[in-house]
Scaffold this active site. Structure first.
Site, PDB file in Angstrom:
ATOM      1  N   TYR B 438       0.822  -1.226   0.000  1.00  0.00           N
ATOM      2  CA  TYR B 438       0.000   0.000   0.000  1.00  0.00           C
ATOM      3  C   TYR B 438       0.852   1.272   0.000  1.00  0.00           C
ATOM      4  O   TYR B 438       2.040   1.231   0.197  1.00  0.00           O
ATOM      5  CB  TYR B 438      -1.063  -0.017   1.089  1.00  0.00           C
ATOM      6  CG  TYR B 438      -0.701  -0.029   2.556  1.00  0.00           C
ATOM      7  CD1 TYR B 438       0.538   0.316   3.040  1.00  0.00           C
ATOM      8  CD2 TYR B 438      -1.691  -0.379   3.482  1.00  0.00           C
ATOM      9  CE1 TYR B 438       0.793   0.315   4.401  1.00  0.00           C
ATOM     10  CE2 TYR B 438      -1.439  -0.378   4.838  1.00  0.00           C
ATOM     11  CZ  TYR B 438      -0.202  -0.033   5.289  1.00  0.00           C
ATOM     12  OH  TYR B 438       0.043  -0.028   6.632  1.00  0.00           O
ATOM     13  N   GLU B 439       0.211   2.378  -0.328  1.00  0.00           N
ATOM     14  CA  GLU B 439       0.920   3.649  -0.575  1.00  0.00           C
ATOM     15  C   GLU B 439       1.969   3.493  -1.679  1.00  0.00           C
ATOM     16  O   GLU B 439       3.018   4.149  -1.642  1.00  0.00           O
ATOM     17  CB  GLU B 439       1.570   4.192   0.703  1.00  0.00           C
ATOM     18  CG  GLU B 439       0.609   4.489   1.823  1.00  0.00           C
ATOM     19  CD  GLU B 439      -0.453   5.515   1.463  1.00  0.00           C
ATOM     20  OE1 GLU B 439      -0.263   6.270   0.491  1.00  0.00           O
ATOM     21  OE2 GLU B 439      -1.496   5.526   2.141  1.00  0.00           O
ATOM     22  N   GLY B 440       1.662   2.660  -2.653  1.00  0.00           N
ATOM     23  CA  GLY B 440       2.598   2.448  -3.769  1.00  0.00           C
ATOM     24  C   GLY B 440       3.428   1.205  -3.519  1.00  0.00           C
ATOM     25  O   GLY B 440       4.217   1.151  -2.578  1.00  0.00           O
TER      26      GLY B 440
END
Lengths: 601, 601
Positions: B438-440
């Protein structure tokens, strides 16, 4: 998506790398001719795809459950196990005279891989039963063989291994379960065993426990342990089932993965003693258990290959389907399937290269086991046995460690969806995590590799393998010199040579420092095992590369993929070898970190 | 066992490696004097140990639950969040004028690490709120700041980031949520957002959603995306809560880990449109979202450090307690605590070295962010910002990938007990697995590192860092020449130099091949990120080694442990660098595996 067994790759490895034609020429293995083996593998693939694989998710969501001493297995498992037995799948490698199929371990290994890829939890029951059959065939009396083996092969009964106790995990010297002789040849057992896979279930009429215990006055440590057979239901002289024995399942574990496989705590003797009989000679229990364990350790390595392949198949399917982002090279203006993105490819090829390398190495080892068993020449048998036994801890340790890495990459390929349980990728990550632990942790495998397999013969067997690798390097150099994609063969040669040299240096380090600096050597033991896996797996991939090149025209798509995977293995996996060497040979016993006081942790 | 924050190591890193004394000298950070920071960290440690950490297991066993649009969080979470807000913990790095504590990011990072180590699921709510505050402070109007920021800092309200849609994960160009202007300055939003962390919960009176959406006629792709603030309850002019807005949670996910953290599917506009307001300028949404994302990405790297440390603490405690097997060097005839076995030490030191290296690198980066924010000199601000931005994808990508490895080792140290959920080690393995996603994902971080952070400036910032590493090598050489444990310093110098050269070669490869051979460069992007993490983490450990050596007498036990950990990092982690270089620079765009047809997978 169900599981599609990679029959083509399995046949390639069996025939081209693991020597099935030679094995089929050995006495007793005449049935293992190409057409038969092909048919067995296709039928195994169908059975696992249609019957076993669909139960994998079901078992994860609706695990085995314990109630009042009884274990109810997941929906469909009992029925599937009946089909498994009736189909003769338990008997693939076992003797014809007891109802088996008498096929080589090599062929059985491919079937085992399929079963485990289809359903790790289900496959554990046959895996343990295989070990029980092997122990009986080696150390059981004729009467014991006749009583138990046919029923174990037919799937009417199943087998278990009872080693672990709360205070005795890796360290079996601490086993405390007691076995008291009754004067009639039988014993009564008292004690608690934990982590007993399929120690209780409802899939078969009887469960045959193989139990480590101490007789009165036995020496301390592992030399005082004996092996007993303790059936859940006593067996009458005519083979029918008698009274319920005094072994009871008091609970099962709530685990991270393989949830359908019941992991039992078994209590022996709470109601007067569980009746058991000695297998083989008193105080030789560990020796016999090692027969079961070696078979089981090899099989657990195969479990690693199976779950890794399953994770790969799922990730590859998702990567072909999921559309996201434009290609980095500007070849399309629209978002494309993520399999076109270089990093997704790198992840998929990592999964695939490790899986194919581990498959090749494990099948190669199985072929050695068959030669060790059936070769007419005693020197060949001894040599092949030594090679096989050297490879077992590597097949187990490396094949299972990489399965965790591969399953983790499988989640990563799925992105956020991989973290959602419904997607299914997470189950492989949870299930695989037990593999480097049970049947001896990776550290235990590495101890075995260092101690029994390297120090004991002064590195002789290791050096035999290193010499075989050097021969492949010569072939690669010749092929590179002949032109036509020379860079691929030269790159493989270079990385294989560097890997071989790294492994040779580590073997030298182990042999020379094992005595003066055991802490340093054992500190590097797991890294040694990993290095050996990478280099020996790379050796098999190099052999695969040469065969694929020579046969390219006969199946261009399959062999192009094999060449690509081998090339990837060289530059992305084998390239790690020199770094691992450094981490091992630079350690000395007075290194800060080896002598750091316990309080500092 | 609860979580004991490593306050001593945190203070060491803050003061000796990350430059807290310099940061505290900057305008606005006068409060960050040593005694204050020490007191803040001790109080944070106490609060997390006593209040937050005990809820970690509870949240895993009794996760957030959805019913009829409402989410009930795990027992105790609401009460703990109230204490968190009242204690001022949300406001640590935020401006005094809005109710924050105005402390440097450096200090806040240590607090964030503690919160995440204590309870990853709990910590996500403040983490997202921090991002929301940062976006408002950068791009919000004065009225929006006044309306939202004080309530977000006090913990009365919380914030979320709404990027992902079913068809738009890593690829935000595919976002479809619509925002229709109402003529009064407000918009009505329509669409579905998925994977919204704390998108619905019962811990605060209001939830402020920050939502990416397209206005009518907006350009396609990422340049047509705008950012909107959409509160769950509309906010009246006096700040009181008004009507329920048309954003509803239609389900939450069933996840592998972080189960206490509700991951919501949010439906906007099913009952006429969700009322929202533009943040900043139209079509600049992605730019503002990147402010939130960069803050969040850095914080997720800190999550990796936190969960890794927690896993280490648990494994170390078990290893001191569990007795099994005699020592390999024959120094005892009885079984000993497993921490005395070299391979257990290797695992624990791997966990510890990676954790300490990642902690040092992330705090170092935070110190740069503070200088970028508060330095009176513009050139310094710009330079520090460029360095910080270079480090963000590495802190996020490397710090999270290693947390999975560390958590997995934590299970392995526990042996079979690690696989039993009651033990607790498995939760870290499940929880950590989301961090590289998550968050890239790590691939997205690596794309950022290659594209925006390396190619854009021709590798200039990377080379600045490489030059700083070379300076440390000179110091190490001088220290080695002065005698007294010279081997330790020489080993670190050698491995650091080899790592720096490997990284330099890769930077050169990226810069020179990015244009002609993008597929090869992006195929190696994750490996480049990993290499950068290892070398830059190693650089921090080398600096730590030199400080520990110089200050050894002041705290012999602490510094001996630091020296041991740094030495371990050199020989066991940095030694991997040259192999990673080879795997990157030897790839070319026409490699078999990069061009393998999709059907071959």
């Amino acid at each position: 998506m169900s599981y599609q067994a990679p029959v083509k790759d399995m046949l390639f490895v069996l025939n081209e790398l693991a020597g099935l034609p030679d094995v089929a020429a050995l006495p007793g293995f005449e049935d293992a001719q190409p057409e038969t083996v092909h048919a067995v593998l296709e039928e195994s693939a169908r059975f696992n795809r249609e019957v076993i694989a669909p139960l994998n998710v079901i078992g994860d969501r609706d695990p085995s459950a314990w109630r009042e001493g009884k274990v109810t297995t997941s929906p469909g498992f009992g029925n599937a196990f009946r089909q498994f037995g009736e189909g003769g799948w338990q008997g693939v490698p076992h003797p014809l005279e007891f109802g088996g199929q008498g096929l080589p371990k090599l062929v059985a290994t491919a079937c085992t891989e399929m079963l485990n890829a289809a359903n790790l939890s289900f496959a554990l029951c046959p895996l343990l039963t295989d070990g029980a059959i092997e122990a009986l065939m080696t150390a059981g009396s004729d009467e014991q063989k006749a009583r138990y083996v046919p029923k174990l092969i037919s799937g009417e009964w199943t087998g278990t291994m009872n080693l672990t106790e709360p205070q005795a995990g890796s360290d079996l010297a601490l086993v405390r379960t007691r076995a008291e002789p009754q004067g009639d040849g039988s014993f009564k057992l008292f004690g608690t065993k934990i982590f007993i896979t399929y120690g209780e279930h409802d899939m078969a009429a009887n469960i045959v426990h193989f139990v480590l215990a101490r007789t009165p006055g036995a020496p301390e440590g592992v030399k005082g342990i004996s092996l007993f057979v303790v059936p859940k239901f006593l067996v009458n002289a005519d083979g029918s089932l008698g009274e319920r024995n005094d072994v009871h399942c008091v609970s099962i574990e709530h685990k991270l993965g393989i949830k359908a496989s019941p992991t039992a705590v078994l209590q022996y003797g709470d109601q007067g003693g569980a009746i058991g009989h000695l297998i083989g000679e008193e105080h030789h229990g560990l020796e016999y258990m090692f027969i079961m364990m070696n078979a089981a350790r090899f099989a657990v390595g195969t479990q690693g290959v199976g779950v890794a392949d399953r994770a790969y198949q799922k990730a590859a399917a998702y990567a072909k389907d999921r559309v996201q982002s434009r290609p980095v090279d500007g070849t399309a203006r629209q978002a494309v399937a993520i399999i076109h993105h270089p990093d997704v490819r790198r992840m998929l090829l990592t999964m695939r290269a490790l899986t194919e390398g581990a498959r090749a190495l494990s099948y190669y080892a199985a072929g050695l086991a068959d030669r060790a068993h059936a070769s007419p020449d005693e020197a060949t048998r001894r040599h092949c046995l030594a090679l096989y036994e050297f490879l077992v801890p590597i097949v187990k340790g490396w094949g299972t460690e990489l399965s965790v890495e591969v399953a983790s990459l499988g989640i990563q390929v799925h992105g956020g969806m991989g973290f959602i349980e419904e997607t299914g990728a997470a189950q492989y990550y949870r299930d695989a995590r037990i593999l480097p632990i049970y049947e001896g942790t990776t550290a235990i495998q590495a101890n075995d590799l260092v101690g029994r397999k390297t120090l004991r013969d002064g590195g002789a067997i290791a050096k035999t393998l290193l010499a075989q690798i050097a021969e492949v390097e010569v072939e690669l150099a010749a092929r590179a010199a002949s032109g036509g994609d020379a860079a691929t063969f030269e790159a493989m040669r270079k990385h294989l040579a560097a890997g071989r040299e790294a492994l040779a240096n580590v073997v030298e380090f182990v042999v020379s420092q094992g005595e003066p600096d055991p802490n340093a050597v054992f500190a590097g033991s797991v890294s040694y095992l990993k290095l050996a896996g990478i280099v020996l797996g790379g050796w098999q991939m190099a052999r695969a590369l040469l065969v694929a090149d020579a046969k390219r025209a006969s199946d261009p798509a399959f062999f192009a993929a094999k060449i690509a995977t081998a090339a990837f293995f060289a530059s992305q996996v084998l390239s790690q070898a020199p770094g691992i060497e450094a981490s091992i040979v630079e350690t000395v016993g007075d290194d800060h970190w080896l002598t750091l006081p316990v309080d500092a942790f």
